[in-house]
Structure formats: structure tokens, C-alpha cells
Write a protein that holds these residues in place. Structure first.
Motif, short mmCIF file in Angstrom:
data_model
loop_
_atom_site.label_atom_id
_atom_site.label_comp_id
_atom_site.label_asym_id
_atom_site.label_seq_id
_atom_site.Cartn_x
_atom_site.Cartn_y
_atom_site.Cartn_z
N ARG A 19 1.33 -1.12 -0.85
CA ARG A 19 2.28 -2.23 -1.04
C ARG A 19 2.18 -3.21 0.13
O ARG A 19 2.26 -4.42 -0.06
CB ARG A 19 3.69 -1.70 -1.19
CG ARG A 19 3.92 -1.00 -2.51
CD ARG A 19 5.37 -0.53 -2.65
NE ARG A 19 5.49 0.40 -3.76
CZ ARG A 19 5.99 1.61 -3.67
NH1 ARG A 19 6.47 2.06 -2.53
NH2 ARG A 19 6.05 2.39 -4.73
N ARG A 20 2.03 -2.67 1.34
CA ARG A 20 1.87 -3.54 2.51
C ARG A 20 0.64 -4.43 2.38
O ARG A 20 0.62 -5.57 2.83
CB ARG A 20 1.78 -2.69 3.79
CG ARG A 20 1.84 -3.51 5.07
CD ARG A 20 1.59 -2.67 6.30
NE ARG A 20 0.21 -2.23 6.42
CZ ARG A 20 -0.83 -3.01 6.76
NH1 ARG A 20 -0.64 -4.29 7.00
NH2 ARG A 20 -2.04 -2.53 6.86
N ARG A 21 -0.37 -3.90 1.70
CA ARG A 21 -1.60 -4.66 1.48
C ARG A 21 -1.53 -5.52 0.22
O ARG A 21 -2.53 -6.09 -0.19
CB ARG A 21 -2.79 -3.69 1.38
CG ARG A 21 -3.07 -2.93 2.67
CD ARG A 21 -4.10 -1.84 2.43
NE ARG A 21 -4.23 -0.95 3.56
CZ ARG A 21 -5.19 -1.02 4.48
NH1 ARG A 21 -6.11 -1.94 4.40
NH2 ARG A 21 -5.22 -0.17 5.48
N GLY A 22 -0.37 -5.57 -0.41
CA GLY A 22 -0.18 -6.44 -1.56
C GLY A 22 -0.53 -5.83 -2.91
O GLY A 22 -0.66 -6.55 -3.90
N ALA A 31 -9.51 -2.03 -5.26
CA ALA A 31 -10.42 -0.96 -4.84
C ALA A 31 -10.59 -0.96 -3.32
O ALA A 31 -10.58 0.11 -2.69
CB ALA A 31 -11.77 -1.11 -5.53
N LYS A 32 -10.72 -2.13 -2.72
CA LYS A 32 -10.88 -2.22 -1.26
C LYS A 32 -9.61 -1.71 -0.56
O LYS A 32 -9.70 -0.96 0.41
CB LYS A 32 -11.15 -3.66 -0.85
CG LYS A 32 -11.32 -3.83 0.63
CD LYS A 32 -11.58 -5.28 1.00
CE LYS A 32 -11.69 -5.39 2.51
NZ LYS A 32 -11.62 -6.77 2.97
N ALA A 33 -8.45 -2.08 -1.06
CA ALA A 33 -7.19 -1.63 -0.46
C ALA A 33 -7.05 -0.12 -0.56
O ALA A 33 -6.61 0.54 0.40
CB ALA A 33 -6.01 -2.34 -1.12
N VAL A 34 -7.42 0.45 -1.70
CA VAL A 34 -7.36 1.90 -1.87
C VAL A 34 -8.32 2.59 -0.89
O VAL A 34 -7.95 3.53 -0.20
CB VAL A 34 -7.67 2.31 -3.33
CG1 VAL A 34 -7.89 3.82 -3.45
CG2 VAL A 34 -6.55 1.85 -4.26
N GLN A 42 -8.93 5.76 4.08
CA GLN A 42 -9.52 5.93 5.42
C GLN A 42 -8.44 5.98 6.50
O GLN A 42 -8.49 6.82 7.41
CB GLN A 42 -10.51 4.82 5.71
CG GLN A 42 -11.76 4.90 4.88
CD GLN A 42 -12.66 3.66 5.05
OE1 GLN A 42 -12.27 2.65 5.58
NE2 GLN A 42 -13.88 3.78 4.53
N ASP A 43 -7.46 5.10 6.40
CA ASP A 43 -6.39 5.03 7.40
C ASP A 43 -5.52 6.28 7.40
O ASP A 43 -5.01 6.68 8.45
CB ASP A 43 -5.51 3.80 7.18
CG ASP A 43 -6.24 2.51 7.53
OD1 ASP A 43 -7.33 2.55 8.12
OD2 ASP A 43 -5.68 1.43 7.21
#
Length: 91
Positions: A25-28, A80-83, A88-89
Motif C-alpha cells: 500500500r505504501r508503494r501505491g 510485479a515490481k512492487a511485489v 526482498q525488503d
């Protein structure tokens, strides 16, 4: 007009679903836990212990990612990039 099935979410499991969803959610990325319940805990005939461990795990870990027929390739790539980055984080 198209006919047939339309999928509105893509369910995934994560052992830290609250942190996973919050970071997405923080990443939109709009996420939700949905309506999944452990089927072995419903109704009057609740069995002792955990007779359905996979249902329990799913109910605890499920996160729904947005997906629908009108997403453009760029939007899918962003999800996909956000996931990927979130996984990783949180590793």
C-alpha cells in the motif's frame, strides 16, 4: 461485449501478510485480506485441534493483489515490481 469469467484479484500467501500488505500500500498497490475464513472453525461442529491446517494457513496469510481485464501492461509491471521489491525488503 465479452462474456465469461472476470478475475478481480490475484490471491497470494505471505507469512507476514500485514507487513506485506502495508508495504505494498505504501508503494501505491491496493491490497486486501479478503473474506477467507478457516472452514474448520465455522459453524457449531468445530473440531478440536486444527483438522484443516491449510485452510488455517490460508486464512492467516492470504493477500489479494489487484488484477482485472483493464489493467495495462505498465500497471501490471508496476504491481510485479512492487511485489518483488517488497518480498526482498521483508526477507
Amino acid at each position: 461485449m465479452r462474456t465469461g469469467s472476470v478475475f478481480m484479484s490475484f490471491p497470494v500467501l505471505h507469512p507476514r501478510r500485514e507487513a506485506f500488505a502495508m508495504e505494498l500500500r505504501r508503494r501505491g498497490i491496493d491490497t486486501d485480506f479478503g473474506f477467507m475464513a478457516n472452514c474448520s472453525k465455522l459453524g457449531d461442529d468445530v473440531a478440536p485441534g486444527d483438522p484443516c491446517p491449510n485452510a488455517g494457513r490460508t486464512a492467516r496469510e492470504i493477500v489479494h493483489l489487484p488484477i482485472h481485464p483493464f489493467l495495462r501492461k505498465g500497471q501490471i509491471d508496476r504491481i510485479a515490481k512492487a511485489v518483488r521489491e517488497t518480498l526482498q525488503d521483508l526477507a
